[in-house]
Design an enzyme around this catalytic site. Structure first.
Site, short mmCIF file in Angstrom:
data_model
loop_
_atom_site.label_atom_id
_atom_site.label_comp_id
_atom_site.label_asym_id
_atom_site.label_seq_id
_atom_site.Cartn_x
_atom_site.Cartn_y
_atom_site.Cartn_z
N ASN A 48 15.07 27.80 66.33
CA ASN A 48 15.73 28.52 65.50
C ASN A 48 16.04 28.88 63.95
OD1 ASN A 48 16.12 25.10 65.11
ND2 ASN A 48 18.19 25.62 64.91
N GLY A 78 14.67 19.22 68.79
CA GLY A 78 14.93 19.96 69.72
C GLY A 78 16.75 18.99 69.94
N SER A 79 16.99 19.50 71.42
CA SER A 79 17.97 18.72 71.74
C SER A 79 18.17 17.79 72.13
CB SER A 79 17.96 20.22 73.14
OG SER A 79 17.23 20.10 74.36
N GLU A 103 14.52 14.38 65.75
CA GLU A 103 15.91 14.84 65.13
C GLU A 103 15.97 15.81 65.87
OE1 GLU A 103 15.98 14.77 62.05
OE2 GLU A 103 13.74 14.51 61.12
N LEU A 104 17.12 15.37 66.32
CA LEU A 104 17.90 16.09 66.92
C LEU A 104 19.15 16.68 67.37
CD1 LEU A 104 16.98 13.76 69.62
CD2 LEU A 104 16.16 15.42 69.63
N CYS A 163 21.07 22.88 63.59
CA CYS A 163 21.91 22.18 63.85
C CYS A 163 22.57 21.00 63.38
CB CYS A 163 20.94 20.76 64.03
SG CYS A 163 19.48 20.71 62.58
N GLU A 223 27.75 19.96 71.06
CA GLU A 223 27.17 20.48 70.29
C GLU A 223 27.74 22.38 70.25
OE1 GLU A 223 22.97 20.16 69.88
OE2 GLU A 223 22.91 20.75 68.03
#
Ligand code: NAP
Length: 470
Positions: A149, A225-226, A245-246, A279, A373
């Site tokens: 993204n 990412g996820s 970093e989710l 995010c 999410e």
């Protein structure tokens, strides 16, 4: 394009198409990397880490500063590449390229700031004739795994600090968006980065991810990412440093004394930019019953202004989502909410990968549109009676990346700051705001560790304690 391994641009045995999310056309192809390619990249990165370790802080500063200058010179080409492979509107892609340069300038500065500390060891009982201090050293090889993204911005948040700290970086960009990462690699090399200090391996994370993250030559993993892939990486990694970093489902609280002009200016943009694929997109809007009608009046014109179209067209406000399946998922979550009592106020339409800016109300916390999410252009309103109730709902999630509140009341703002479970908190703005020098990272399932060059460099170095015994 080719991938960059072992100081060379190489083809793979097979290739992957990079598709334009707007019209499905093939923008370019990249090699489909294999576990053997990862092995070669890591062998080279070990040598690259030695080369980086031998550079002075000033030399690393010079390389990164030149790289940032090159990003500035190439801003328009980088922005167009981002839009073509990721689908965000060109105005947002230009901002991403501008911020990429800023991150690399900030990283360059951090190359000069690897401070240690004098430790007053004589504060221990009976200690005399000793001198203690710490030195900071690079970790060695850093694996940098990035999502689709922000295909340049988030690559820079990993590779910039990794090189600033004197490491080599093995970059694995998202398969949907590898092109701008490869272009950034070219610019780093042009700026004078040692040939083996950066590796850029394209290919499916499902095929090459495990071998990369579990390899003991990797001493630090920086992943964005996820949540689910992040958890898998944590299991595979073994004993090494990890930054995660989710995802998130960011809450916004609007109290009766909120400045509604500010709400209208901030909230839609922070929900729908990049088609909601951010995010920290505002997702769950918790509005005081007292001003519910006024909030809708303030929001609706701004939400309806998000016209869809070709993201390269300067007048388009909302581009396509990355994949058809993601657009369909958002659409199905909107339908599920409607089936269970939510009201569609505007949007909801789906045309290929283009999902309209969508606003729902009467959303219940257990609906997917609220508790999961969304990562798409849909925002849901839930009415609340008190600030306590709003905070309880805001915290009723496994995520905790960004949260905001609109109020003029200092006590309510302070209560929110103290009680909301979130790594980033905004008072009187939406959840999506970031300047790249600040510490940035989540709580709970949104991850751990911080990005922002100063903080990432801390996480990409090791501390050695030294005691001189006189
Ligand atoms: P993703 O599917 O988790 O993919 C992220 C990266 O992981 C991609 O490069 C992917 O490669 C790779 N990967 C996949 N399987 C792997 C494995 N087994 N081992 C190692 N790497 C693997 O996420 P995404 O769809 O690209 O991005 C969206 C998610 O990122 C959202 O949840 C969003 O909230 C989160 N995000 C968080 C932040 C933050 O700062 N907290 C910022 C941006 C995005 P392939 O592309 O080849 O599958």
């Amino acid at each position: 394009m080719k991938m960059y391994i072992g100081g060379e641009w190489i083809d793979g045995d097979s290739t992957m198409d990079v598709l334009n999310p707007y019209d499905g056309s093939v923008v370019d192809t990249v090699p489909r990397g294999t576990p053997a390619d990862v092995d070669a990249a890591l062998a080279s990165a070990v040598r690259g880490a030695e080369a980086m370790r031998d550079l002075t802080g000033f030399e690393r500063y010079q390389i990164l500063h030149r790289a940032a200058d090159l990003i500035v010179e190439n801003q328009e080409d980088l922005a167009r590449t981002i839009t073509m492979e990721e689908g965000k509107i060109i105005a947002e892609a230009r901002i991403e390229a501008e911020r990429a340069a800023e991150i690399i300038y900030l990283s360059a500065e951090e190359a000069k700031r690897l401070y240690g500390e004098v430790i007053p060891v004589d504060g221990g009982p009976g200690v005399t004739g000793k001198f203690g201090f710490t030195v900071r050293v690079p970790c060695g090889v850093v694996a940098c795994i990035s999502p689709f993204n922000f295909p340049l911005h988030l690559v820079c948040h990993k590779v910039g600090p990794a090189l600033a700290a004197g490491n080599a970086a093995v970059l694995k960009p998202a398969s949907d968006t590898p092109l701008v990462a490869l272009k950034f690699t070219e610019l780093l090399l042009e700026a004078g980065a040692p040939p083996e200090s950066i590796q850029c391996v394209t290919g499916s994370g499902a095929v090459i991810g495990d071998v990369l993250v579990s390899d003991p030559r990797v001493r630090k993993i920086s992943f964005t990412g996820s949540r689910d892939i992040g958890e898998r990486i944590c299991h595979q990694a073994g004993i090494k440093k990890v930054t995660m970093e989710l995802g998130s489902n960011a809450p916004v609280v609007i109290l009766p004394d909120a400045d509604l002009d500010k709400v209208a200016a901030a909230l839609p943009t922070t929900a729908y930019s990049n088609a909601g694929q951010v995010c920290i997109s505002a997702q769950r809007v918790l509005v005081s019953n007292d001003i519910y009608g006024d909030v809708l009046d303030a929001l609706m014109p701004a939400v309806e202004g998000f016209t869809t179209g070709n993201p390269l067209d300067e007048s388009t406000k909302l581009g396509p989502m990355i994949r058809q399946s993601d657009a369909e998922r958002v659409s199905s979550w909107v339908s599920e909410a409607q089936d269970n009592g939510a009201t569609l106020l505007t949007g909801g339409g789906l045309d290929g990968q283009m999902h309209q800016a969508t606003l729902l109300t009467d959303v219940k916390p257990e609906m997917k549109i609220s508790c999961d999410e969304v990562f798409g252009p849909a925002m849901g309103i839930t009415k609340v009676d008190t600030v306590d109730q709003a905070i309880a709902i805001a915290n009723d999630t496994n995520y905790g990346l960004s949260a905001s509140i609109f109020t003029q009341d200092l006590d309510s703002a302070m209560q929110y700051i103290q009680q909301v479970e979130s790594g980033n908190i905004h008072i009187n703005w939406g959840t999506q705001w970031r300047v790249d020098l600040m510490p940035y990272g989540g709580l709970k399932d949104s991850g751990y560790g911080k990005e922002g060059p100063k903080y990432a460099v801390e996480e990409m170095t090791e501390t050695k304690m030294v005691v001189i015994h006189q």
